[in-house]
Design a protein around this motif. Structure first.
Motif, short mmCIF file in Angstrom:
data_model
loop_
_atom_site.label_atom_id
_atom_site.label_comp_id
_atom_site.label_asym_id
_atom_site.label_seq_id
_atom_site.Cartn_x
_atom_site.Cartn_y
_atom_site.Cartn_z
N THR A 203 48.36 37.61 40.54
CA THR A 203 47.97 37.80 41.80
C THR A 203 46.96 38.99 41.98
O THR A 203 47.16 40.14 41.48
CB THR A 203 49.03 37.98 42.87
N PRO B 226 46.26 34.16 44.15
CA PRO B 226 46.84 33.57 42.81
C PRO B 226 45.72 33.28 41.89
O PRO B 226 44.68 32.44 42.47
CB PRO B 226 47.80 32.59 43.26
N ILE B 227 45.84 33.41 40.70
CA ILE B 227 45.05 33.06 39.58
C ILE B 227 45.83 32.48 38.21
O ILE B 227 46.47 33.24 37.83
CB ILE B 227 43.86 33.99 38.95
N PRO B 228 45.78 31.10 38.26
CA PRO B 228 46.45 30.61 36.95
C PRO B 228 46.06 31.28 35.72
O PRO B 228 45.12 31.68 35.40
CB PRO B 228 46.30 29.25 37.20
N SER B 229 46.79 31.17 34.56
CA SER B 229 46.75 31.55 33.35
C SER B 229 45.45 30.87 32.84
O SER B 229 45.14 29.76 33.11
CB SER B 229 47.76 31.15 32.48
N CYS C 166 43.41 41.23 34.31
CA CYS C 166 42.07 40.89 35.02
C CYS C 166 40.99 41.28 34.69
O CYS C 166 40.67 42.60 34.38
CB CYS C 166 42.45 41.05 36.52
N SER D 168 45.47 44.13 40.37
CA SER D 168 46.31 43.00 39.80
C SER D 168 47.90 43.40 40.05
O SER D 168 48.03 44.50 40.07
CB SER D 168 45.98 42.64 38.48
N ASN E 68 41.75 35.81 34.92
CA ASN E 68 43.04 35.88 34.38
C ASN E 68 43.04 35.91 32.88
O ASN E 68 42.73 34.80 32.25
CB ASN E 68 44.20 35.00 34.86
N SER F 135 50.34 34.15 32.15
CA SER F 135 51.08 33.77 33.16
C SER F 135 50.18 33.88 34.26
O SER F 135 49.15 34.42 34.34
CB SER F 135 52.12 34.73 33.22
N GLN F 136 50.53 33.12 35.60
CA GLN F 136 49.92 33.59 36.76
C GLN F 136 49.78 34.95 37.17
O GLN F 136 50.92 35.47 37.14
CB GLN F 136 50.44 32.48 37.84
N GLY G 178 42.83 31.00 34.29
CA GLY G 178 41.74 30.59 35.38
C GLY G 178 40.99 31.81 35.69
O GLY G 178 40.97 33.12 35.47
#
Length: 102
Positions: free
Chosen positions: A45, A60-63, A92, A86, A38, A42-43, A65
């Motif tokens: 998906t 989900p991938i956090p900010s 992404c 995404s 990411n 922001s998070q 991450g």
């Protein structure tokens, strides 16, 4: 039979499905890793598919991450594709690591 390790990358993947890797003709590939990062604040998906079959869907991938979507190896045949999508524009980066056998 020649064997070659390779990485394929795509950056700024968004809501349009993006083909990160296509297996060449007369080639069999062993998928070693599919990593998604990411790049936003922001998070997000993400989904990754081998052809039309999901490897991971709406994960989900956090900010800031990352997600490694393979726990084992997957065999891909000639003309198979790895496609990443995404839920957020330009959010992404993807790396697909393979062992190609020709």
């Amino acid at each position: 039979m020649a064997q070659t390790f390779k990485n394929y990358t795509a950056g700024s993947i968004g809501t349009t499905p993006t083909t990160v890797y296509t297996v060449a003709s007369a080639t069999t590939s062993i998928l070693i890793g599919v990593n998604l990062a990411n790049t936003t604040a922001s998070q997000i998906t993400v989904s990754a598919q081998l052809g039309t079959i999901y490897i991971v869907k709406d994960a989900p991938i956090p900010s800031g991450g990352a997600l490694s979507v393979l726990e084992g190896k997957i065999i891909a045949e000639a003309a198979d594709t790895i496609v990443v999508t995404s839920d957020t524009a330009s959010s992404c980066d993807a790396i697909v690591s393979v062992l190609e056998q020709t």
